[in-house]
Enzyme design. Structure first.
Site, mmCIF file in Angstrom:
data_model
loop_
_atom_site.group_PDB
_atom_site.id
_atom_site.type_symbol
_atom_site.label_atom_id
_atom_site.label_comp_id
_atom_site.label_asym_id
_atom_site.label_seq_id
_atom_site.Cartn_x
_atom_site.Cartn_y
_atom_site.Cartn_z
ATOM 1 N N HIS A 269 26.931 41.143 24.796
ATOM 2 C CA HIS A 269 26.320 41.585 26.053
ATOM 3 C C HIS A 269 27.094 41.042 27.268
ATOM 4 O O HIS A 269 27.530 41.798 28.133
ATOM 5 C CB HIS A 269 24.862 41.115 26.101
ATOM 6 C CG HIS A 269 24.117 41.521 27.335
ATOM 7 N ND1 HIS A 269 23.270 42.598 27.369
ATOM 8 C CD2 HIS A 269 24.100 40.993 28.589
ATOM 9 C CE1 HIS A 269 22.759 42.719 28.588
ATOM 10 N NE2 HIS A 269 23.243 41.749 29.350
ATOM 11 N N GLU A 270 27.278 39.732 27.290
ATOM 12 C CA GLU A 270 27.988 39.137 28.437
ATOM 13 C C GLU A 270 29.448 39.585 28.439
ATOM 14 O O GLU A 270 30.047 39.764 29.508
ATOM 15 C CB GLU A 270 27.880 37.612 28.427
ATOM 16 C CG GLU A 270 26.439 37.064 28.489
ATOM 17 C CD GLU A 270 25.594 37.611 29.630
ATOM 18 O OE1 GLU A 270 26.147 37.901 30.711
ATOM 19 O OE2 GLU A 270 24.362 37.773 29.433
ATOM 20 N N HIS A 273 29.646 42.728 30.399
ATOM 21 C CA HIS A 273 29.643 42.448 31.850
ATOM 22 C C HIS A 273 31.020 41.957 32.292
ATOM 23 O O HIS A 273 31.535 42.353 33.339
ATOM 24 C CB HIS A 273 28.630 41.337 32.172
ATOM 25 C CG HIS A 273 27.201 41.789 32.236
ATOM 26 N ND1 HIS A 273 26.763 42.791 33.068
ATOM 27 C CD2 HIS A 273 26.098 41.339 31.585
ATOM 28 C CE1 HIS A 273 25.441 42.943 32.927
ATOM 29 N NE2 HIS A 273 25.011 42.081 32.024
ATOM 30 N N GLU A 299 24.662 46.615 34.195
ATOM 31 C CA GLU A 299 23.907 46.494 32.951
ATOM 32 C C GLU A 299 24.289 47.611 31.973
ATOM 33 O O GLU A 299 24.202 47.425 30.758
ATOM 34 C CB GLU A 299 22.409 46.510 33.283
ATOM 35 C CG GLU A 299 21.503 45.971 32.203
ATOM 36 C CD GLU A 299 21.676 44.487 31.882
ATOM 37 O OE1 GLU A 299 22.368 43.757 32.620
ATOM 38 O OE2 GLU A 299 21.126 44.059 30.853
HETATM 39 ZN ZN ZN Z 1 22.983 41.769 31.482
#
Ligand code: ZN
Length: 505
Positions: A269-270, A273, A299
């Site tokens: 997830h990170e 980003h 996101e």
């Molecule tokens: Zn996030």
């Protein structure tokens, strides 16, 4: 380049540098700072942030901007500038107008109130006592309404707050979007529940060495194309991504010895980003052209990697054997199919951050409805816990036994983050549309993923999304990249196909 534009850009760079200095201090606070450093650190960060705010809202910056933009209307004065510079100026003006709309004393008071409220929230959650937080929440809500008035809005106060996170988005548009999502989601959850499938996540239970978890995550990050000469990963209690410049973008992860999925998915997830931040065009550093478009678009990048890649069969076709190799004792006897179905279990649960990709969205809808109720319709703070519990029953068929597992679970409202939650659903929807565009445009995307070739997708995202910065709005970007406006349909179709197969419904 136009001399006035040069002056403005150099001002913007100074402001951006100050903010990044504060970001370094903040990163250190979350990762390595010893506990007793907290008070001095808070003073340091607030000093730097007030310097950058003073510079952005001060007379010098106003003069530079006035040379280029008509300040009352935001119209760019020089009709001959290239479109990306026009957009850069329009966006700078938009930010500037909003930063100036709030009186300095008001901002100071809100900062004090919310930093106190966060401590109270922690205590309230710990003791499951909503009454502790209620008076603070009441003040925060009333100040956020005031904030909406300062910022201005056309239709309803909540619109102004939404735009803190998702410029251009309105309550009306979100309501219609969520409306189209709600019934299919509630039905899907019910159909899944009716299958009475036992919870088989326990096949993943075990003790997983943290350094092996770390190495697995780093391998995936490397394959995703996260550049470790321009970034690093550390550990923190709550995973996050922060950037000091596209040449230094840092992420953190959270590892749990007894739950291997935590670390894997927070890392991916990170990582999603971070790829966005690393690929922004540093030639424009300091200006909106080197900034992410919105939280929803940000996101979309983390969700695309975490869910549409990281929770997919092609991904695990490649990575599951590697994971098994590291954890032979724990996973040696668990098949790929069993693993895939365990990481994609759908179970209505009380806590948002633990929710699966189907029920997650219902948690957000509930928060969106409550936020509108207390901002637009002046719902009484004391009624909120009951409204929360009714909503949980309506959407997920479960009711929290206490407020700690209910209305007190999120820190957002005590931080003043009202209007933030919807960006999580937007991320899921934008992300699905982007993933499908990539899948249409890249030959054999899923075969590539199944071979561990993640960089082709990364490159497509870089070219089509990351490099754009705020040269396009979220609406424009979705239209450019996918040929369609924002829509819940691709996401619903995806869920129905994926979970239809998993649960044979
Ligand atoms: Zn996030």
């Amino acid at each position: 380049m136009n001399r006035n534009l040069e002056i403005l850009i150099s001002d913007l760079r100074v402001i951006a540098q100050l903010r990044r200095v504060a970001a370094v201090l903040n990163w250190d606070q979350e990762t390595y700072m010893p506990p007793k450093g907290a008070e001095a650190r808070a003073d340091q960060i607030s000093l730097i942030m007030s310097m950058s705010h003073a510079r952005f809202t001060g007379p010098e910056f106003r003069r530079s901007l006035a040379e280029l933009v008509d300040l009352p209307s935001g119209k760019v004065l020089d009709g001959g500038l290239p479109p990306h510079q026009v957009r850069m100026l329009e966006t700078t003006w938009w930010d500037w107008r909003r930063a100036n709309a709030l009186p300095v004393e008001f901002v100071g008071e809100l900062v004090r109130l919310t930093s106190e409220a966060q401590n109270v929230w922690e205590q309230a959650r710990h003791t499951s006592d909503f009454n502790l937080l209620a008076p603070y929440l009441e003040k925060i809500i009333s100040m956020k309404r005031e904030e909406a008035d300062y910022l201005g809005y056309e239709d309803q106060p909540y619109d102004a707050l939404l735009e803190n996170y998702e410029p251009g988005m309105t309550t009306r548009e979100l309501t219609a979007l969520f409306e189209s999502l709600r019934t299919p989601l509630v039905n899907l959850v019910e159909r899944i529940r009716d299958t009475d499938t036992p919870d088989h996540r326990e096949i993943l239970a075990g003790d997983y060495d943290e350094s092996d978890q770390w190495k697995f995550g780093m391998d995936v990050l490397y394959d995703m194309g996260y550049d470790l000469t321009r970034g690093r990963q550390d550990r923190s209690a709550h995973p996050f991504t922060t950037d000091f410049h596209p040449s230094d973008v840092r992420i953190t992860t959270y590892l749990d010895r007894h739950d291997i999925t935590q670390g894997i998915f927070s890392t991916i997830h990170e990582g999603g980003h971070a790829l966005y931040q690393q690929a922004l065009n540093d030639q424009y550093f300091g200006t909106p052209l080197c900034e992410p478009i919105s939280l929803g678009i940000h996101e979309s990048q983390s969700r695309l990697w975490e869910n549409y890649v990281g929770h997919s069969r092609p991904f695990w076709t490649c990575y599951y054997p590697r994971l098994q190799e590291r954890f032979t004792d724990q996973l040696g006897k668990v098949t790929l199919d069993e693993f895939y179905s365990a990481i994609n279990m759908v179970t209505p649960s009380l806590i948002r951050v633990e929710a699966d990709e189907v029920t997650y969205n219902l948690h957000i809808m509930l928060r969106f409805e409550l936020e509108q109720a207390f901002i637009n319709d002046h719902a009484a703070v004391n009624d909120l816990p009951a409204l929360w519990n009714e909503g949980m029953e309506k959407y997920l068929g479960i009711t929290p036994e206490n407020d700690a597992d209910g209305i007190l679970q999120d820190i957002h409202w005590s931080m003043g983050g009202i209007g933030y939650f919807p960006t999580y659903i937007l991320g899921n929807l934008y992300g699905r549309q982007f993933y499908e565009a990539a899948n249409n445009q890249i030959d054999d995307l899923e075969d590539r993923i199944a071979r561990g070739d993640l960089k082709t997708l990364r490159e497509w995202l870089r070219e089509n999304i990351h490099q754009v910065g705020r040269a396009r709005t979220a609406d424009e970007l979705v239209q450019d990249v996918t040929g369609s406006p924002l829509s819940a349909e691709p996401f619903i179709d995806y869920l129905q196909a994926k979970y239809g197969e998993l649960y044979t419904i």
